[in-house]
Design a protein around this motif. Sequence first.
Motif, PDB file in Angstrom:
ATOM      1  N   UNK A  66       0.788  -1.356  -0.006  1.00  0.00           N
ATOM      2  CA  UNK A  66      -0.101  -0.093   0.021  1.00  0.00           C
ATOM      3  C   UNK A  66       0.886   1.228  -0.072  1.00  0.00           C
ATOM      4  N   UNK A  67       1.890   1.217   0.764  1.00  0.00           N
ATOM      5  CA  UNK A  67       2.725   2.474   0.820  1.00  0.00           C
ATOM      6  C   UNK A  67       3.829   2.414  -0.314  1.00  0.00           C
ATOM      7  N   UNK A  85      -1.162   9.471  -0.344  1.00  0.00           N
ATOM      8  CA  UNK A  85      -1.650   9.331  -1.640  1.00  0.00           C
ATOM      9  C   UNK A  85      -1.428   8.031  -2.206  1.00  0.00           C
ATOM     10  N   UNK A  86      -0.328   7.423  -2.015  1.00  0.00           N
ATOM     11  CA  UNK A  86       0.009   5.994  -2.578  1.00  0.00           C
ATOM     12  C   UNK A  86      -0.741   4.934  -1.817  1.00  0.00           C
ATOM     13  N   UNK A  98      -4.959   1.041  -1.773  1.00  0.00           N
ATOM     14  CA  UNK A  98      -6.108   0.443  -1.056  1.00  0.00           C
ATOM     15  C   UNK A  98      -7.426   0.398  -1.798  1.00  0.00           C
ATOM     16  N   UNK A  99      -7.699   1.505  -2.712  1.00  0.00           N
ATOM     17  CA  UNK A  99      -8.608   1.420  -3.387  1.00  0.00           C
ATOM     18  C   UNK A  99      -8.690   0.389  -4.602  1.00  0.00           C
ATOM     19  N   UNK A 100      -7.398   0.201  -5.128  1.00  0.00           N
ATOM     20  CA  UNK A 100      -7.092  -0.588  -6.005  1.00  0.00           C
ATOM     21  C   UNK A 100      -7.314  -2.028  -5.619  1.00  0.00           C
ATOM     22  N   UNK A 101      -6.668  -2.442  -4.467  1.00  0.00           N
ATOM     23  CA  UNK A 101      -7.008  -3.758  -3.770  1.00  0.00           C
ATOM     24  C   UNK A 101      -8.514  -4.024  -3.633  1.00  0.00           C
ATOM     25  N   UNK A 102      -9.208  -2.747  -3.090  1.00  0.00           N
ATOM     26  CA  UNK A 102     -10.756  -3.100  -2.838  1.00  0.00           C
ATOM     27  C   UNK A 102     -11.331  -3.457  -3.870  1.00  0.00           C
ATOM     28  N   UNK A 129     -15.037  -5.081  -1.240  1.00  0.00           N
ATOM     29  CA  UNK A 129     -14.950  -5.235   0.151  1.00  0.00           C
ATOM     30  C   UNK A 129     -13.902  -6.241   0.477  1.00  0.00           C
ATOM     31  N   UNK A 130     -13.130  -5.832   1.325  1.00  0.00           N
ATOM     32  CA  UNK A 130     -12.154  -6.731   1.945  1.00  0.00           C
ATOM     33  C   UNK A 130     -12.831  -7.499   3.035  1.00  0.00           C
TER      34      UNK A 130
END
Length: 159
Positions: A76-77, A139-140, A145-149, A156-157
């Motif tokens: 995520x980071x 920002x990253x 997080x949005x991409x994985x979601x 949803x996770x």
Amino acid sequence: MPAHEVEDVDARYEADHRTATSRVRRDCHGTPNLSPKGTFVVLDDVTIAFGEIRSPGTIRNLRENALIEVNFVDPFMRKGYRFAGTARVVERGESSFYMLLPHFRGALAGRIRAIVAITVTKALPLTSPAYDDGKTESELRRAWTLRYRKLQPNERFEE
């Protein structure tokens, strides 16, 4: 590269409370072979280790060439660390195996067949090229997080 030589690269990422690590093996044809490693621990200031559960190929490769590189990356980071060093395979049944085993906790500890202790000789920070473009950590993290979601069912996770 001769047929008997392999190029090894390790990558690890940590997401939420789960970890997964992959060892990439490239043969003389350049074909990658991944083997997850999810049991890394820090033993001391210069030693990290992972438990071998279902990776006889990794152990075989390390017996031929003990040089290893491991990357720990937060997906995520988009930051992490790169460690290089020399691996020592400690088999179940050796006295040092039973001294190292208590460092491994959790459900997988009882299934560990060997422990690979890595003496770190080089440690470097690792960052995504996105930081070169001026992106911030916040920002990253938000973007990934949005991409994985979006990859999850109903976006949803699952808990």
